[in-house]
Design an enzyme around this catalytic site. Structure first.
Site, PDB file in Angstrom:
ATOM      1  N   GLY A 110       0.559  -1.427   0.309  1.00  0.00           N
ATOM      2  CA  GLY A 110       0.386   0.160   0.346  1.00  0.00           C
ATOM      3  C   GLY A 110       0.639   1.531   0.128  1.00  0.00           C
ATOM      4  O   GLY A 110       0.143   2.054   0.181  1.00  0.00           O
ATOM      5  N   CYS A 111       2.523   1.095  -0.471  1.00  0.00           N
ATOM      6  CA  CYS A 111       3.460   2.522  -0.039  1.00  0.00           C
ATOM      7  C   CYS A 111       3.314   2.596  -1.286  1.00  0.00           C
ATOM      8  O   CYS A 111       3.829   1.510  -1.758  1.00  0.00           O
ATOM      9  CB  CYS A 111       4.043   1.751   0.783  1.00  0.00           C
ATOM     10  SG  CYS A 111       3.954   2.372   2.943  1.00  0.00           S
ATOM     11  N   VAL A 112       3.611   4.066  -1.700  1.00  0.00           N
ATOM     12  CA  VAL A 112       3.860   3.960  -2.757  1.00  0.00           C
ATOM     13  C   VAL A 112       5.143   5.016  -3.082  1.00  0.00           C
ATOM     14  O   VAL A 112       5.551   5.276  -2.545  1.00  0.00           O
ATOM     15  CB  VAL A 112       2.746   5.475  -3.546  1.00  0.00           C
ATOM     16  CG1 VAL A 112       1.790   5.071  -4.335  1.00  0.00           C
ATOM     17  CG2 VAL A 112       2.692   6.288  -2.646  1.00  0.00           C
TER      18      VAL A 112
END
Length: 112
Positions: A110-112
């Site tokens: 979920g980290c960009v």
């Protein structure tokens, strides 16, 4: 960013975002080198979070996203540390993303 970092004279492979290519290459020196690249002086507070993340990963085999990290830290270390303001003060580039990199973990989901 280089494809390797020099940790105590040893070349350690990293991916294009600076995460370890092989999680087993981690040692405390990795966090020291990465924190210097990010202009951060590691304190005991940083190490508490790094150790916490490594234990969390060992148990769940996943690098927690920021919300999960905040909640888990709060549960284990108390509300004063389990909040994003505290975590961002330690890891300004994103507590989950940056702290996981220092801890030698993969990029959190979920980290960009």
């Amino acid at each position: 960013m280089a494809d390797t970092i020099d940790v105590n004279g040893k070349q350690i492979a990293v991916d294009e975002e600076g995460y370890l290519a092989n999680l087993n290459d981690w040692e405390p020196g990795v966090a020291e080198v990465m924190s210097k690249q990010d202009n951060i002086d590691l304190t005991d507070e940083h190490w508490d979070i790094i150790k916490f993340l490594r234990e969390y990963y060992e148990e769940y085999q996943i690098a927690p996203a920021v919300r999960v990290l905040t909640k888990a830290v709060g549960k284990k270390m108390g509300k004063d540390k389990g909040n994003s303001k505290y975590l961002y003060s330690l890891f300004p580039y994103g507590p989950a993303k940056q702290a996981c990199r220092f801890a030698g973990l993969p990029k959190p989901t979920g980290c960009v």
